[in-house]
Structure formats: C-alpha cells, structure tokens
Scaffold this motif. Sequence first.
Motif, PDB file in Angstrom:
ATOM      1  N   PRO A 108      -9.952   5.081   8.029  1.00 39.32           N
ATOM      2  CA  PRO A 108      -9.266   4.073   8.847  1.00 39.32           C
ATOM      3  C   PRO A 108      -9.423   2.639   8.353  1.00 39.32           C
ATOM      4  O   PRO A 108      -8.462   1.880   8.304  1.00 39.32           O
ATOM      5  CB  PRO A 108      -9.890   4.251  10.233  1.00 39.32           C
ATOM      6  CG  PRO A 108     -10.391   5.643  10.251  1.00 39.32           C
ATOM      7  CD  PRO A 108     -10.794   5.959   8.845  1.00 39.32           C
ATOM      8  N   ASP A 109     -10.650   2.246   7.983  1.00 38.76           N
ATOM      9  CA  ASP A 109     -10.863   0.863   7.551  1.00 38.76           C
ATOM     10  C   ASP A 109     -10.100   0.547   6.263  1.00 38.76           C
ATOM     11  O   ASP A 109      -9.492  -0.510   6.142  1.00 38.76           O
ATOM     12  CB  ASP A 109     -12.351   0.587   7.348  1.00 38.76           C
ATOM     13  CG  ASP A 109     -13.128   0.608   8.649  1.00 38.76           C
ATOM     14  OD1 ASP A 109     -12.491   0.425   9.706  1.00 38.76           O
ATOM     15  OD2 ASP A 109     -14.347   0.812   8.610  1.00 38.76           O
ATOM     16  N   SER A 110     -10.149   1.456   5.307  1.00 38.71           N
ATOM     17  CA  SER A 110      -9.430   1.233   4.049  1.00 38.71           C
ATOM     18  C   SER A 110      -7.930   1.121   4.285  1.00 38.71           C
ATOM     19  O   SER A 110      -7.254   0.306   3.661  1.00 38.71           O
ATOM     20  CB  SER A 110      -9.692   2.373   3.065  1.00 38.71           C
ATOM     21  OG  SER A 110     -11.042   2.444   2.739  1.00 38.71           O
ATOM     22  N   TYR A 111      -7.427   1.948   5.179  1.00 33.38           N
ATOM     23  CA  TYR A 111      -5.988   1.923   5.432  1.00 33.38           C
ATOM     24  C   TYR A 111      -5.567   0.638   6.140  1.00 33.38           C
ATOM     25  O   TYR A 111      -4.664  -0.060   5.696  1.00 33.38           O
ATOM     26  CB  TYR A 111      -5.557   3.140   6.246  1.00 33.38           C
ATOM     27  CG  TYR A 111      -4.068   3.156   6.471  1.00 33.38           C
ATOM     28  CD1 TYR A 111      -3.197   3.554   5.471  1.00 33.38           C
ATOM     29  CD2 TYR A 111      -3.526   2.722   7.676  1.00 33.38           C
ATOM     30  CE1 TYR A 111      -1.833   3.535   5.654  1.00 33.38           C
ATOM     31  CE2 TYR A 111      -2.162   2.698   7.871  1.00 33.38           C
ATOM     32  CZ  TYR A 111      -1.322   3.110   6.863  1.00 33.38           C
ATOM     33  OH  TYR A 111       0.028   3.072   7.047  1.00 33.38           O
ATOM     34  N   TYR A 112      -6.237   0.324   7.266  1.00 32.83           N
ATOM     35  CA  TYR A 112      -5.796  -0.805   8.074  1.00 32.83           C
ATOM     36  C   TYR A 112      -6.133  -2.167   7.476  1.00 32.83           C
ATOM     37  O   TYR A 112      -5.430  -3.140   7.716  1.00 32.83           O
ATOM     38  CB  TYR A 112      -6.333  -0.694   9.505  1.00 32.83           C
ATOM     39  CG  TYR A 112      -5.596   0.363  10.274  1.00 32.83           C
ATOM     40  CD1 TYR A 112      -4.264   0.188  10.626  1.00 32.83           C
ATOM     41  CD2 TYR A 112      -6.207   1.565  10.610  1.00 32.83           C
ATOM     42  CE1 TYR A 112      -3.575   1.164  11.300  1.00 32.83           C
ATOM     43  CE2 TYR A 112      -5.512   2.538  11.295  1.00 32.83           C
ATOM     44  CZ  TYR A 112      -4.201   2.337  11.632  1.00 32.83           C
ATOM     45  OH  TYR A 112      -3.504   3.300  12.289  1.00 32.83           O
ATOM     46  N   PHE A 113      -7.205  -2.260   6.699  1.00 32.35           N
ATOM     47  CA  PHE A 113      -7.563  -3.551   6.105  1.00 32.35           C
ATOM     48  C   PHE A 113      -7.142  -3.686   4.648  1.00 32.35           C
ATOM     49  O   PHE A 113      -7.109  -4.792   4.111  1.00 32.35           O
ATOM     50  CB  PHE A 113      -9.073  -3.797   6.227  1.00 32.35           C
ATOM     51  CG  PHE A 113      -9.524  -3.956   7.645  1.00 32.35           C
ATOM     52  CD1 PHE A 113      -9.100  -5.032   8.401  1.00 32.35           C
ATOM     53  CD2 PHE A 113     -10.362  -3.023   8.225  1.00 32.35           C
ATOM     54  CE1 PHE A 113      -9.508  -5.186   9.708  1.00 32.35           C
ATOM     55  CE2 PHE A 113     -10.778  -3.164   9.535  1.00 32.35           C
ATOM     56  CZ  PHE A 113     -10.350  -4.252  10.279  1.00 32.35           C
ATOM     57  N   GLY A 114      -6.820  -2.578   3.989  1.00 30.11           N
ATOM     58  CA  GLY A 114      -6.440  -2.632   2.584  1.00 30.11           C
ATOM     59  C   GLY A 114      -4.996  -2.279   2.311  1.00 30.11           C
ATOM     60  O   GLY A 114      -4.273  -3.023   1.644  1.00 30.11           O
ATOM     61  N   ILE A 115      -4.540  -1.163   2.831  1.00 24.41           N
ATOM     62  CA  ILE A 115      -3.204  -0.662   2.520  1.00 24.41           C
ATOM     63  C   ILE A 115      -2.138  -1.272   3.434  1.00 24.41           C
ATOM     64  O   ILE A 115      -1.067  -1.674   2.969  1.00 24.41           O
ATOM     65  CB  ILE A 115      -3.170   0.878   2.615  1.00 24.41           C
ATOM     66  CG1 ILE A 115      -4.215   1.496   1.685  1.00 24.41           C
ATOM     67  CG2 ILE A 115      -1.789   1.422   2.322  1.00 24.41           C
ATOM     68  CD1 ILE A 115      -4.035   1.156   0.223  1.00 24.41           C
ATOM     69  N   LEU A 116      -2.399  -1.337   4.724  1.00 22.94           N
ATOM     70  CA  LEU A 116      -1.401  -1.843   5.668  1.00 22.94           C
ATOM     71  C   LEU A 116      -0.954  -3.274   5.374  1.00 22.94           C
ATOM     72  O   LEU A 116       0.251  -3.557   5.445  1.00 22.94           O
ATOM     73  CB  LEU A 116      -1.900  -1.704   7.102  1.00 22.94           C
ATOM     74  CG  LEU A 116      -0.876  -2.026   8.187  1.00 22.94           C
ATOM     75  CD1 LEU A 116       0.348  -1.122   8.074  1.00 22.94           C
ATOM     76  CD2 LEU A 116      -1.505  -1.878   9.555  1.00 22.94           C
TER      77      LEU A 116
END
Length: 97
Positions: A9-17
Amino acid sequence: MPASLLFDPDSYYFGILPLLSTTASHFGVEAIEVGRASIIGQMTTGFPVSPLTGSTYLLIGLTGIELGDHQKKTIPLAFLVTIVILILSLLIGAISW
C-alpha cells in the motif's frame, strides 16, 4: 486489482499513484478521478489477496489455510467484484469514462 500483487500500500499510494495522476493530468484526466479509480481496486479487493500486506498473513494465519489456496479461491471473485464496483462507479458518476 492486479497491481496490488506487485506493490504494498505505501509504495503504491506514495510512489506510483503520484506518477499516475501526473501522467493522467497531461491527458486531461483529473487527479481526483485517478485516486478514486485506484481505491476501487486496491483498497476494496486488491490488498486482501496480496502477499505484500501484513493483514493477509494475519487472515490466513487465523483461518489456517495456505496463501496459495486463499489466492486461488479469492482472486477470481475479487476480480469480478472489482469489475462490478467499476461499472457501478461509472453509472453513478464517481469516476468518468
């Protein structure tokens, strides 16, 4: 939903999104719609089957089943639920086409 198997979740919401929303803004799509679309598949049906989240291990540990068995039975249903949520979101106008 399939992206939740690749990112926690953290990688997705803070990095990818942020990258997705910036790219989408160049094509005329508002960042809020990208966020809403991400929540549809990631938070509702994606993370409960992802091996990258701690809650999945808690879930399978409490039930006593293997991760592979959990994913085999849950992923097809979760993908179907994601499609239904996407169609309903389009119909009510939460996200636009």
